[in-house]
Motif scaffolding. Structure first.
Motif, PDB file in Angstrom:
ATOM      1  N   ILE A 118       0.835  -1.207   0.000  1.00  0.00           N
ATOM      2  CA  ILE A 118       0.000   0.000   0.000  1.00  0.00           C
ATOM      3  C   ILE A 118       0.865   1.250   0.000  1.00  0.00           C
ATOM      4  O   ILE A 118       0.617   2.221  -0.726  1.00  0.00           O
ATOM      5  CB  ILE A 118      -0.952   0.007   1.223  1.00  0.00           C
ATOM      6  N   PHE A 119       1.946   1.248   0.793  1.00  0.00           N
ATOM      7  CA  PHE A 119       2.803   2.423   0.886  1.00  0.00           C
ATOM      8  C   PHE A 119       3.559   2.681  -0.421  1.00  0.00           C
ATOM      9  O   PHE A 119       3.893   3.829  -0.730  1.00  0.00           O
ATOM     10  CB  PHE A 119       3.764   2.290   2.058  1.00  0.00           C
ATOM     11  N   GLU A 120       3.814   1.629  -1.202  1.00  0.00           N
ATOM     12  CA  GLU A 120       4.406   1.830  -2.530  1.00  0.00           C
ATOM     13  C   GLU A 120       3.471   2.666  -3.398  1.00  0.00           C
ATOM     14  O   GLU A 120       3.901   3.582  -4.108  1.00  0.00           O
ATOM     15  CB  GLU A 120       4.648   0.475  -3.208  1.00  0.00           C
ATOM     16  N   GLN A 121       2.161   2.346  -3.329  1.00  0.00           N
ATOM     17  CA  GLN A 121       1.173   3.123  -4.090  1.00  0.00           C
ATOM     18  C   GLN A 121       1.066   4.550  -3.556  1.00  0.00           C
ATOM     19  O   GLN A 121       0.978   5.507  -4.333  1.00  0.00           O
ATOM     20  CB  GLN A 121      -0.198   2.445  -4.022  1.00  0.00           C
ATOM     21  N   VAL A 122       1.076   4.669  -2.239  1.00  0.00           N
ATOM     22  CA  VAL A 122       0.970   6.001  -1.624  1.00  0.00           C
ATOM     23  C   VAL A 122       2.101   6.893  -2.113  1.00  0.00           C
ATOM     24  O   VAL A 122       1.892   8.063  -2.474  1.00  0.00           O
ATOM     25  CB  VAL A 122       0.990   5.892  -0.086  1.00  0.00           C
ATOM     26  N   GLU A 123       3.292   6.325  -2.169  1.00  0.00           N
ATOM     27  CA  GLU A 123       4.448   7.130  -2.568  1.00  0.00           C
ATOM     28  C   GLU A 123       4.326   7.633  -4.005  1.00  0.00           C
ATOM     29  O   GLU A 123       4.836   8.698  -4.351  1.00  0.00           O
ATOM     30  CB  GLU A 123       5.730   6.317  -2.409  1.00  0.00           C
ATOM     31  N   GLN A 124       3.613   6.897  -4.835  1.00  0.00           N
ATOM     32  CA  GLN A 124       3.451   7.318  -6.232  1.00  0.00           C
ATOM     33  C   GLN A 124       2.616   8.587  -6.358  1.00  0.00           C
ATOM     34  O   GLN A 124       2.835   9.396  -7.252  1.00  0.00           O
ATOM     35  CB  GLN A 124       2.766   6.206  -7.036  1.00  0.00           C
TER      36      GLN A 124
END
Length: 806
Positions: A118-124
């Motif tokens: 989820i945090f990978e997506q958030v960072e995008q």
């Protein structure tokens, strides 16, 4: 730091995510609530001919979770109107929209791999500087930030809300070593002022502070019951409200939390708290493991330590025999220590009674608390450098009236240390020795963990060997701390306390803070003193509830003795006091919270301003005891209706709405709903989110009103409808009676209320004085108290604690 939170994105709509979203909406923040896209259609969706691409399908999970949350009890929302602030979506279609969010809160399942994805997506998609936090209850915060950018890591930390987030006050803030310190300060302040939380700064240790200590205490008790051969109901009785704990005690609390949830936290602690000398406490007792194996998980499985059954058409709650694992009727619990402690209001004195007792309840108290004291002393500095944070966490997260160090103080630190050394060791990890810093504290001549002086409340800081002010406490007003040196007058019902800066406080302290003759005299005395030498007055207290209303026991006694002259004088004194609150020469601010019923509501409605806590349950509930509001409440609702009358409206409908609010004894479920029900007036109230700040906010309002050049309000005239209104009131009451919705006596009470709110049988709408309505109100109140059925209702409420419909 000039940071504003206008929009929050909550990722994960399960039990916690939806409730966190609701609480942000409660305080007026716009919320995006996102969750997964379903992998396949439901049968209902197939029947409708929908596809997996339809928006309603793609948002099915998030919408279902939010809908279930809104329907849950107790309600997570202040009012249905706040739902307009929540927009739902899904991770695939809407994640890009988090760029508009000021704070992103992750609340997905407790799995590190999923959180990191989820945090990978958030960072995008997040904009630089956006707050990112995880609502985890146990996963190390530092692990979640691995692999993220420097800006992400700088603005990332843990924010552990306790469930349900609207009601439980604990919010743990868990930064990593890389978290920006200004951001931590912002979160501590925002959680306090805006979310209404007790914000506790935690280290990134297993289960942080609340669950580390709370689960230890629960599992210690679950081991001790076997040693002492205690029943489930005995344990809950000995560890419930009598000790300043929730009424659910130990095992009922476990049922509410869920035994599987408790077991998961315990398992995590056993596996991760490797240096904990008492880690074996987190191994489940055999009976608890067997219950989990049987899927007896508590409320969620409809049986746990308790089980509700239907017997001969009536509900009965059975308790579990921990030895046989069979359910049976609950047995009455008796204890000399319980009886001795019951009449003692001061919780600190009550603790001493338990510590000195000789029966099973007292023995259990010592067997549970001595190891707890030893345990918490050794958690400093492991989980917190400051001992007060541990007490804060237990009060706010587990509903303890006193935290462990506060209990220890109440019993005497030095005496307890000696008792610990000489007590039997029944639990894993018990050594009979507390942490060395406690011995050092005592040796240096400091014999308590807390001190109160003119600077405020202080805690013992082991690093400096001195007492330090608890940060933020200087901004609060705590009557218990002020009472000793700042009380200027008191009787049995009221203490008048100088809050400083020219403001007095009238503190009601009768049982349930009911209003009686002493309270009436005390309020008038406070106004006398304030008018003579002060800027204004606050009416507020630090009890469990603001006020449960008038003392109906006194009313019942006078009515039974047919002393109607005395009763009439008492009712008039009540009305006069309400009016004095309204028209005194100084500003009067009332600070209600929790139960604010009957007379407590009437006092509030007459104040210049109401500074109320978000959790205020306000209502005119006199119908439940067979009377109408008699302290100015009936008059005030007539006035509220008149204020809304407009030429182009059917004014009878407005009257009907206000009449039904009283006639149905409606009680608000929040401060917001108190306004919607008409108990609050626009521009004359403000909501304080944090209960701890309520009195300080009320005092500030008094000063603001005085500084603005306060002058008493002009006496009001009230437009009443007379026969125009009586027709609809009488017709409505009659149709309800004919339909068997109300009794004959309910009909009589309704007609009496209608008579007052309409101003009697005036031939046409007329403007009358408030005193005219008060006289009508008092006359009809007294006529109802003289009836047999109203007396039966009052007696039933006094003996059974619930309304009688006769």
């Amino acid at each position: 730091m000039n940071r504003r939170i206008r929009k929050v994105a909550v990722l994960g709509s399960g039990v916690m995510g939806s409730r966190i979203a609701c609480h942000f909406a409660n305080i007026g923040v716009e919320v995006m609530l996102l969750d997964m896209v379903p992998t396949e259609l439901s049968p209902q969706e197939e029947k409708k001919g929908l596809t997996i691409q339809d928006r309603s399908v793609r948002n099915r999970i998030v919408n279902m979770h939010l809908d279930n949350t809104v329907k849950s009890k107790p309600s997570p929302i202040f009012s249905r109107s706040v739902l307009n602030l929540i927009k739902t979506g899904n991770f695939e279609d809407d994640m890009r929209d988090i760029e508009s969010a000021d704070w992103v809160i992750e609340a997905v399942i407790e799995r590190l791999d999923i959180k990191k994805k989820i945090f990978e997506q958030v960072e995008q998609y997040r904009k630089k500087g956006t707050l990112i936090t995880s609502n985890t209850s146990g996963i190390p915060i530092r692990h979640m930030a691995e692999g993220r950018s420097e800006d992400f890591r700088k603005h990332f930390c843990g924010t552990h809300f306790f469930n349900p987030p609207r009601y439980l006050r604990l919010l743990e803030i868990i930064p990593t070593e890389e978290t920006d310190k200004e951001l931590v300060s912002f979160l501590m302040d925002y959680g306090d002022r805006f979310l209404g939380k007790t914000t506790v700064l935690c280290k990134d240790t297993p289960a942080f502070i609340g669950n580390r200590i709370g689960v230890y205490a629960m599992l210690a008790m679950s081991h001790l019951v076997e040693h002492f051969d205690l029943s489930v109901e005995e344990t809950d009785k000995y560890t419930g409200p009598i000790l300043g704990r929730p009424k659910s005690g130990t095992f009922r609390t476990a049922d509410v939390v869920g035994l599987d949830t408790l077991a998961n936290v315990a398992k995590g602690l056993y596996e991760n708290a490797s240096d904990d000398e008492a880690k074996d406490i987190f191994k489940l007792p055999s009976y608890l493991q067997q219950m989990i194996d049987k899927n007896w998980l508590g409320e969620k499985s409809e049986q746990g330590f308790y089980k509700k059954i239907k017997k001969e058409g009536k509900s009965e709650i059975l308790s579990l025999d921990l030895e046989t694992l069979e359910y049976g009727p609950q047995e009455k619990v008796k204890s000399e220590t319980l009886e001795a402690a019951k009449g003692v209001e001061d919780m600190r004195k009550r603790m001493k009674i338990f510590d000195a007792g000789t029966d099973k309840a007292a023995t259990l108290f010592r067997a549970a608390h001595y190891p707890l004291f030893e345990y918490v002393s050794k958690r400093v500095p492991e989980i917190s450098d400051e001992l007060y944070r541990i007490d804060d966490a237990m009060r706010a997260g587990f509903g303890w009236e006193l935290g462990p160090f506060e209990i220890w103080d109440a019993l005497g630190v030095k005496e307890v240390v000696s008792n610990i050394e000489n007590s039997e060791r029944l639990l894993p990890g018990q050594s009979g020795k507390v942490a060395q810093w406690v011995y050092d504290m005592l040796e240096s001549g400091n014999d308590s963990f807390y001190q109160i002086d003119d600077e405020g409340r202080k805690y013992y800081d082991k690093n400096t060997g001195s007492y330090q002010i608890i940060p933020g406490s200087e901004e609060l007003l705590v009557l218990n701390d002020l009472r000793r040196n700042h009380t200027i007058w008191e009787n049995k019902g009221v203490s008048i306390i100088d809050l400083g800066d020219g403001v007095l406080n009238a503190e009601i302290h009768t049982k349930m803070n009911t209003v009686d003759g002493d309270v009436i005299r005390g309020i008038n005395k406070a106004i006398d003193l304030a008018e003579k030498d002060y800027r204004g007055l606050v009416i507020g207290n630090d009890a469990a509830n603001f006020s449960a209303g008038a003392n109906i026991g006194m009313i019942f006694m006078l009515a039974v003795e047919q002393d109607y002259d005395e009763l009439g004088m008492a009712v008039k004194a009540f009305q006069d006091t309400s009016m004095r609150i309204r028209y005194s020469s100084i500003p009067v601010v009332v600070a209600p919270f929790n139960l604010t019923l009957g007379g407590g509501c009437e006092f509030s409605m007459h104040a210049d301003f109401i500074q109320l806590h978000a959790e205020t349950y306000m209502g005119l509930v006199e119908f439940g005891v067979g009377v109408i509001p008699g302290g100015g409440g009936s008059k005030e609702m007539a006035l509220r209706a008149a204020n809304e009358f407009k030429e182009d409206q059917i004014v009878q409908n407005i009257l009907k709405e206000k009449f039904l609010t009283v006639g149905q004894a409606k009680v608000s479920t929040s401060a917001v709903e108190a306004f919607e029900l008409g108990y609050l007036e626009a521009g004359k109230y403000s909501i304080t989110m944090n209960r701890s700040r309520l009195l300080a906010d009320a005092k500030a309002k008094v000063i603001e009103l005085d500084t603005a050049g306060y002058t008493p309000p002009v006496k009001r005239r009230v437009k009443v409808l007379g026969k125009q209104g009586l027709g609809i009131v009488y017709a409505g009451a009659n149709s309800m009676k004919e339909g068997n919705y109300i009794s004959e006596h309910d009909q009589l009470i309704s007609e009496k209320l209608g008579w007052v709110m309409c101003g009697g049988d005036l031939s046409e709408p007329t403007e009358v004085s408030e005193q005219y309505l008060l006289d009508l109100e008092r006359k009809e109140f007294l006529s109802l108290v003289a009836t047999k059925k109203s007396l039966e209702r009052i007696q039933f409420m006094l003996t059974k604690g619930k309304p009688l419909r006769n």
